[in-house]
Design a protein around this motif. Structure first.
Motif, PDB file in Angstrom:
ATOM      1  N   ASN A   7       0.818  -1.206   0.000  1.00 40.72           N
ATOM      2  CA  ASN A   7       0.000   0.000   0.000  1.00 40.72           C
ATOM      3  C   ASN A   7       0.852   1.255   0.000  1.00 40.72           C
ATOM      4  OD1 ASN A   7      -2.450  -1.266  -0.085  1.00 40.72           O
ATOM      5  ND2 ASN A   7      -2.686  -1.335   2.133  1.00 40.72           N
ATOM      6  N   ALA A   8       2.009   1.203   0.631  1.00 40.69           N
ATOM      7  CA  ALA A   8       2.859   2.389   0.724  1.00 40.69           C
ATOM      8  C   ALA A   8       3.771   2.542  -0.481  1.00 40.69           C
ATOM      9  CB  ALA A   8       3.700   2.323   1.988  1.00 40.69           C
ATOM     10  N   SER A   9       3.993   1.480  -1.238  1.00 41.88           N
ATOM     11  CA  SER A   9       4.965   1.566  -2.329  1.00 41.88           C
ATOM     12  C   SER A   9       4.591   2.560  -3.423  1.00 41.88           C
ATOM     13  CB  SER A   9       5.236   0.183  -2.915  1.00 41.88           C
ATOM     14  OG  SER A   9       4.070  -0.362  -3.466  1.00 41.88           O
ATOM     15  N   PRO A  10       3.318   2.698  -3.844  1.00 38.27           N
ATOM     16  CA  PRO A  10       3.036   3.734  -4.846  1.00 38.27           C
ATOM     17  C   PRO A  10       3.292   5.145  -4.316  1.00 38.27           C
ATOM     18  CG  PRO A  10       1.252   2.153  -4.791  1.00 38.27           C
ATOM     19  CD  PRO A  10       2.156   1.843  -3.635  1.00 38.27           C
ATOM     20  N   ILE A  11       2.991   5.357  -3.046  1.00 41.17           N
ATOM     21  CA  ILE A  11       3.233   6.675  -2.452  1.00 41.17           C
ATOM     22  C   ILE A  11       4.730   6.937  -2.369  1.00 41.17           C
ATOM     23  CG2 ILE A  11       2.930   8.060  -0.372  1.00 41.17           C
ATOM     24  CD1 ILE A  11       0.328   6.430   0.086  1.00 41.17           C
ATOM     25  N   LEU A  12       5.485   5.935  -1.912  1.00 34.36           N
ATOM     26  CA  LEU A  12       6.935   6.106  -1.825  1.00 34.36           C
ATOM     27  C   LEU A  12       7.552   6.290  -3.202  1.00 34.36           C
ATOM     28  CD1 LEU A  12       7.867   3.497   0.905  1.00 34.36           C
ATOM     29  CD2 LEU A  12       7.863   5.979   1.097  1.00 34.36           C
ATOM     30  N   TYR A  13       7.071   5.550  -4.180  1.00 42.73           N
ATOM     31  CA  TYR A  13       7.600   5.711  -5.537  1.00 42.73           C
ATOM     32  C   TYR A  13       7.328   7.122  -6.052  1.00 42.73           C
ATOM     33  CZ  TYR A  13       8.380   5.220 -10.488  1.00 42.73           C
ATOM     34  OH  TYR A  13       8.826   5.414 -11.755  1.00 42.73           O
ATOM     35  N   PHE A  14       6.129   7.626  -5.815  1.00 45.35           N
ATOM     36  CA  PHE A  14       5.796   8.977  -6.256  1.00 45.35           C
ATOM     37  C   PHE A  14       6.694   9.998  -5.572  1.00 45.35           C
ATOM     38  CE2 PHE A  14       3.394  12.910  -5.573  1.00 45.35           C
ATOM     39  CZ  PHE A  14       3.237  13.303  -6.882  1.00 45.35           C
ATOM     40  N   LEU A  15       6.898   9.844  -4.262  1.00 42.64           N
ATOM     41  CA  LEU A  15       7.735  10.794  -3.537  1.00 42.64           C
ATOM     42  C   LEU A  15       9.195  10.710  -3.978  1.00 42.64           C
ATOM     43  CD1 LEU A  15       6.286  10.518   0.063  1.00 42.64           C
ATOM     44  CD2 LEU A  15       5.998  12.387  -1.558  1.00 42.64           C
ATOM     45  N   LEU A  16       9.708   9.490  -4.133  1.00 43.73           N
ATOM     46  CA  LEU A  16      11.107   9.354  -4.540  1.00 43.73           C
ATOM     47  C   LEU A  16      11.322   9.837  -5.964  1.00 43.73           C
ATOM     48  CD1 LEU A  16      12.043   5.950  -2.920  1.00 43.73           C
ATOM     49  CD2 LEU A  16      12.676   8.228  -2.169  1.00 43.73           C
ATOM     50  N   ALA A  17      10.373   9.564  -6.849  1.00 41.51           N
ATOM     51  CA  ALA A  17      10.503  10.055  -8.222  1.00 41.51           C
ATOM     52  C   ALA A  17      10.450  11.574  -8.254  1.00 41.51           C
ATOM     53  CB  ALA A  17       9.415   9.454  -9.099  1.00 41.51           C
ATOM     54  N   THR A  18       9.604  12.162  -7.418  1.00 39.50           N
ATOM     55  CA  THR A  18       9.516  13.613  -7.357  1.00 39.50           C
ATOM     56  C   THR A  18      10.809  14.218  -6.837  1.00 39.50           C
ATOM     57  OG1 THR A  18       7.146  13.417  -6.964  1.00 39.50           O
ATOM     58  CG2 THR A  18       8.142  15.511  -6.443  1.00 39.50           C
ATOM     59  N   VAL A  19      11.377  13.601  -5.815  1.00 40.52           N
ATOM     60  CA  VAL A  19      12.646  14.093  -5.269  1.00 40.52           C
ATOM     61  C   VAL A  19      13.751  13.945  -6.307  1.00 40.52           C
ATOM     62  CG1 VAL A  19      14.407  13.617  -3.519  1.00 40.52           C
ATOM     63  CG2 VAL A  19      12.005  13.708  -2.875  1.00 40.52           C
ATOM     64  N   ARG A  20      13.782  12.822  -7.015  1.00 46.50           N
ATOM     65  CA  ARG A  20      14.816  12.599  -8.031  1.00 46.50           C
ATOM     66  C   ARG A  20      14.707  13.628  -9.151  1.00 46.50           C
ATOM     67  NH1 ARG A  20      14.429   6.943 -10.159  1.00 46.50           N
ATOM     68  NH2 ARG A  20      15.149   6.482  -8.070  1.00 46.50           N
ATOM     69  N   ILE A  21      13.507  13.903  -9.606  1.00 45.79           N
ATOM     70  CA  ILE A  21      13.325  14.898 -10.656  1.00 45.79           C
ATOM     71  C   ILE A  21      13.722  16.288 -10.156  1.00 45.79           C
ATOM     72  CG2 ILE A  21      11.552  16.100 -12.017  1.00 45.79           C
ATOM     73  CD1 ILE A  21      10.194  13.378 -12.352  1.00 45.79           C
ATOM     74  N   GLY A  22      13.378  16.584  -8.907  1.00 44.71           N
ATOM     75  CA  GLY A  22      13.761  17.873  -8.331  1.00 44.71           C
ATOM     76  C   GLY A  22      15.263  18.036  -8.241  1.00 44.71           C
ATOM     77  N   ILE A  23      15.957  16.971  -7.854  1.00 43.81           N
ATOM     78  CA  ILE A  23      17.420  17.036  -7.760  1.00 43.81           C
ATOM     79  C   ILE A  23      18.035  17.213  -9.145  1.00 43.81           C
ATOM     80  CG2 ILE A  23      19.470  15.640  -7.237  1.00 43.81           C
ATOM     81  CD1 ILE A  23      17.889  14.531  -4.842  1.00 43.81           C
ATOM     82  N   ILE A  24      17.544  16.479 -10.128  1.00 43.22           N
ATOM     83  CA  ILE A  24      18.052  16.623 -11.498  1.00 43.22           C
ATOM     84  C   ILE A  24      17.803  18.038 -12.004  1.00 43.22           C
ATOM     85  CG2 ILE A  24      17.716  15.885 -13.904  1.00 43.22           C
ATOM     86  CD1 ILE A  24      17.160  13.080 -12.791  1.00 43.22           C
ATOM     87  N   TYR A  25      16.607  18.572 -11.733  1.00 43.72           N
ATOM     88  CA  TYR A  25      16.256  19.918 -12.186  1.00 43.72           C
ATOM     89  C   TYR A  25      17.178  20.966 -11.556  1.00 43.72           C
ATOM     90  CZ  TYR A  25      13.327  23.939 -13.303  1.00 43.72           C
ATOM     91  OH  TYR A  25      12.864  25.133 -13.770  1.00 43.72           O
ATOM     92  N   LEU A  26      17.388  20.865 -10.248  1.00 42.99           N
ATOM     93  CA  LEU A  26      18.235  21.854  -9.568  1.00 42.99           C
ATOM     94  C   LEU A  26      19.694  21.749 -10.003  1.00 42.99           C
ATOM     95  CD1 LEU A  26      16.763  21.781  -5.964  1.00 42.99           C
ATOM     96  CD2 LEU A  26      16.552  23.592  -7.668  1.00 42.99           C
ATOM     97  N   LEU A  27      20.205  20.537 -10.099  1.00 43.39           N
ATOM     98  CA  LEU A  27      21.609  20.377 -10.494  1.00 43.39           C
ATOM     99  C   LEU A  27      21.854  20.818 -11.935  1.00 43.39           C
ATOM    100  CD1 LEU A  27      22.636  17.010  -8.817  1.00 43.39           C
ATOM    101  CD2 LEU A  27      23.314  19.316  -8.184  1.00 43.39           C
ATOM    102  N   SER A  28      20.940  20.486 -12.836  1.00 44.19           N
ATOM    103  CA  SER A  28      21.144  20.905 -14.218  1.00 44.19           C
ATOM    104  C   SER A  28      20.941  22.404 -14.375  1.00 44.19           C
ATOM    105  CB  SER A  28      20.239  20.125 -15.167  1.00 44.19           C
ATOM    106  OG  SER A  28      18.889  20.308 -14.819  1.00 44.19           O
ATOM    107  N   GLY A  29      20.031  22.991 -13.609  1.00 38.80           N
ATOM    108  CA  GLY A  29      19.875  24.448 -13.643  1.00 38.80           C
ATOM    109  C   GLY A  29      21.106  25.162 -13.116  1.00 38.80           C
ATOM    110  N   PHE A  30      21.650  24.644 -12.006  1.00 36.95           N
ATOM    111  CA  PHE A  30      22.864  25.230 -11.446  1.00 36.95           C
ATOM    112  C   PHE A  30      24.033  25.056 -12.408  1.00 36.95           C
ATOM    113  CE2 PHE A  30      26.621  24.974  -8.642  1.00 36.95           C
ATOM    114  CZ  PHE A  30      26.553  26.246  -8.096  1.00 36.95           C
ATOM    115  N   GLY A  31      24.160  23.868 -12.993  1.00 42.12           N
ATOM    116  CA  GLY A  31      25.234  23.626 -13.955  1.00 42.12           C
ATOM    117  C   GLY A  31      25.114  24.486 -15.196  1.00 42.12           C
ATOM    118  N   GLY A  32      23.885  24.685 -15.673  1.00 42.93           N
ATOM    119  CA  GLY A  32      23.680  25.559 -16.833  1.00 42.93           C
ATOM    120  C   GLY A  32      24.033  26.999 -16.530  1.00 42.93           C
TER     121      GLY A  32
END
Length: 73
Positions: A7-32
């Motif tokens: 029951n918790a795995s879809p919620i955790l997947y959504f949260l972890l995917a959101t965090v991963r996308i946020g980290i990629i977005y911030l790092l690539s923005g900073f690098g750019g």
């Protein structure tokens, strides 16, 4: 034990995917921004294009990495 995990795995997947996308977005923005600062020193440059291109690059690398999965569908 497995019922709460299922029951918790879809919620955790959504949260972890959101965090991963946020980290990629911030790092690539900073690098750019850093690369823009290094190559264009006489002008001021602002915008989210570096971060958006970073997300597109991450999507492309995921597609290339898992090409066999997507081509079999």
């Amino acid at each position: 034990f497995s019922y709460p995990l299922c029951n918790a795995s879809p919620i955790l997947y959504f949260l972890l995917a959101t965090v991963r996308i946020g980290i990629i977005y911030l790092l690539s923005g900073f690098g750019g921004s850093i690369l823009s600062l290094l190559f264009i020193q006489n002008n001021i440059s602002v915008g989210a294009s570096g971060a958006l291109f970073g997300l597109l690059g991450a999507m492309l690398s995921e597609l290339i990495t898992n090409w066999t999965i997507y081509s079999n569908k």
